[in-house]
Write a protein that holds these residues in place. Structure first.
Motif, short mmCIF file in Angstrom:
data_model
loop_
_atom_site.label_atom_id
_atom_site.label_comp_id
_atom_site.label_asym_id
_atom_site.label_seq_id
_atom_site.Cartn_x
_atom_site.Cartn_y
_atom_site.Cartn_z
N MET A 243 7.20 7.47 -7.37
CA MET A 243 7.23 7.45 -5.90
C MET A 243 7.08 6.03 -5.37
N ALA A 244 6.71 5.08 -6.23
CA ALA A 244 6.62 3.67 -5.83
C ALA A 244 7.98 2.99 -5.89
N LEU A 245 9.00 3.73 -6.26
CA LEU A 245 10.33 3.15 -6.44
C LEU A 245 11.35 3.71 -5.45
N GLY A 246 10.86 4.46 -4.48
CA GLY A 246 11.73 5.04 -3.46
C GLY A 246 10.88 5.72 -2.40
N VAL B 79 2.98 7.46 -1.36
CA VAL B 79 4.08 6.54 -1.61
C VAL B 79 3.68 5.12 -1.24
N ALA B 80 3.10 4.93 -0.07
CA ALA B 80 2.69 3.59 0.36
C ALA B 80 1.67 2.99 -0.60
N SER B 81 0.74 3.82 -1.06
CA SER B 81 -0.29 3.31 -1.97
C SER B 81 0.30 2.83 -3.28
N LYS B 82 1.26 3.56 -3.80
CA LYS B 82 1.84 3.18 -5.09
C LYS B 82 2.79 1.99 -4.96
N TRP B 83 3.48 1.87 -3.83
CA TRP B 83 4.24 0.64 -3.58
C TRP B 83 3.29 -0.56 -3.55
N ALA B 84 2.14 -0.40 -2.93
CA ALA B 84 1.17 -1.50 -2.86
C ALA B 84 0.68 -1.89 -4.25
N VAL B 85 0.50 -0.92 -5.13
CA VAL B 85 0.06 -1.23 -6.49
C VAL B 85 1.09 -2.11 -7.21
#
Length: 259
Positions: free
Chosen positions: A142-145, A154-160
């Protein structure tokens, strides 16, 4: 001789579905393992199961003092810290952005992003004292789209992802490598049971039938990659992202009808 003899590994969320797989595998490879988390009973049971070279500690990843105590306990018990696995994470109940309350948003980011940030911050001096080591952050596909109804997660995993790349740049000269794994749909309670406040589980939204590899992932699929990234075999790998999703992100693997 196994890959992690005389090394110590701290795994957050270490008694959970993926976490317990990681802990068992590191232990089998010779590591001292520290099981960090809030569920004292499950952590203690896993430590008792493994016996020697295993310890369960209370760790609230949202709290800087808890992190400091956990790292201190790790070094006091085993003499150092060589690998940190930021595995702890929570999911939000599915909801549109306009229907998501701020408390939910803050709770997800506190655990998934702040918890990872504080872990890297607390572990860095210990990793330096050990003459280097590895940090592996567990993110998500979910960090890839984008994924509708899961904005906080999603926002949290993009931040990671961004945090991982920054930490890799800052720590590489200290011999500390920082990488990210992005699991897809892995068969654990995390995806089979509804998140707090929800009635629908993530698994209800996914069928593996269209995947290139048409099955759900198993925790060991993630663990195998994690062991590589944490080991000296990956000594020239940092700031990288690895996807374990059976081809979920590739799109549907349509089959032509037989003639």
């Amino acid at each position: 001789m196994t890959r992690f003899d005389n090394q110590t590994v701290l795994v957050t969320g270490g008694a959970g579905g993926q976490g317990s797989s990681h802990v068992r595998a590191f232990h089998a490879e010779g590591a001292n393992v520290v099981i960090g988390g809030l569920d004292a009973a499950r952590g203690a049971a896993l430590a008792d199961e493994l016996g020697t070279r295993a310890r369960s500690i209370h760790l609230d990843v949202r709290d800087e003092g808890s992190w400091s105590a956990a790292v201190h306990a790790t070094e006091s018990t085993f003499g150092g810290l060589d690998v940190l696995v930021n595995n702890a994470g929570v999911q939000n109940p599915p909801a549109l952005i306009e229907d998501t309350d701020q408390a939910t948003w803050s709770r997800i980011l506190d655990v998934n992003v702040t918890g990872t940030f504080l872990g890297i911050k607390a572990a860095t001096p210990a990793l330096r004292r050990a003459a280097g080591g590895a940090v592996v952050n567990i993110a998500s596909t979910m960090a890839l789209g984008g994924t509708a109804h899961y904005a906080p997660y999603v926002a949290s995993k993009w931040a990671v992802r961004g945090l991982t790349r920054t930490a890799a740049l800052e720590l590489g000269r200290d011999g500390i490598r920082v990488n990210t794994i992005h699991p897809g749909v892995i068969a654990t309670p995390f995806i089979h049971e509804p998140a707090a406040g929800a009635t629908t589980a993530i698994a209800d939204f996914y069928s593996p039938a269209p995947f290139a590899i048409p099955r759900l992932g198993e925790p060991t699929d993630v663990t195998s990659l994690l062991l590589f990234l944490a080991s000296s075999e990956a000594s020239f790998v940092t700031g990288s992202e690895y996807v374990v999703d059976g081809g979920l992100l590739l799109g549907p693997a349509l089959q032509a009808e037989a003639a």
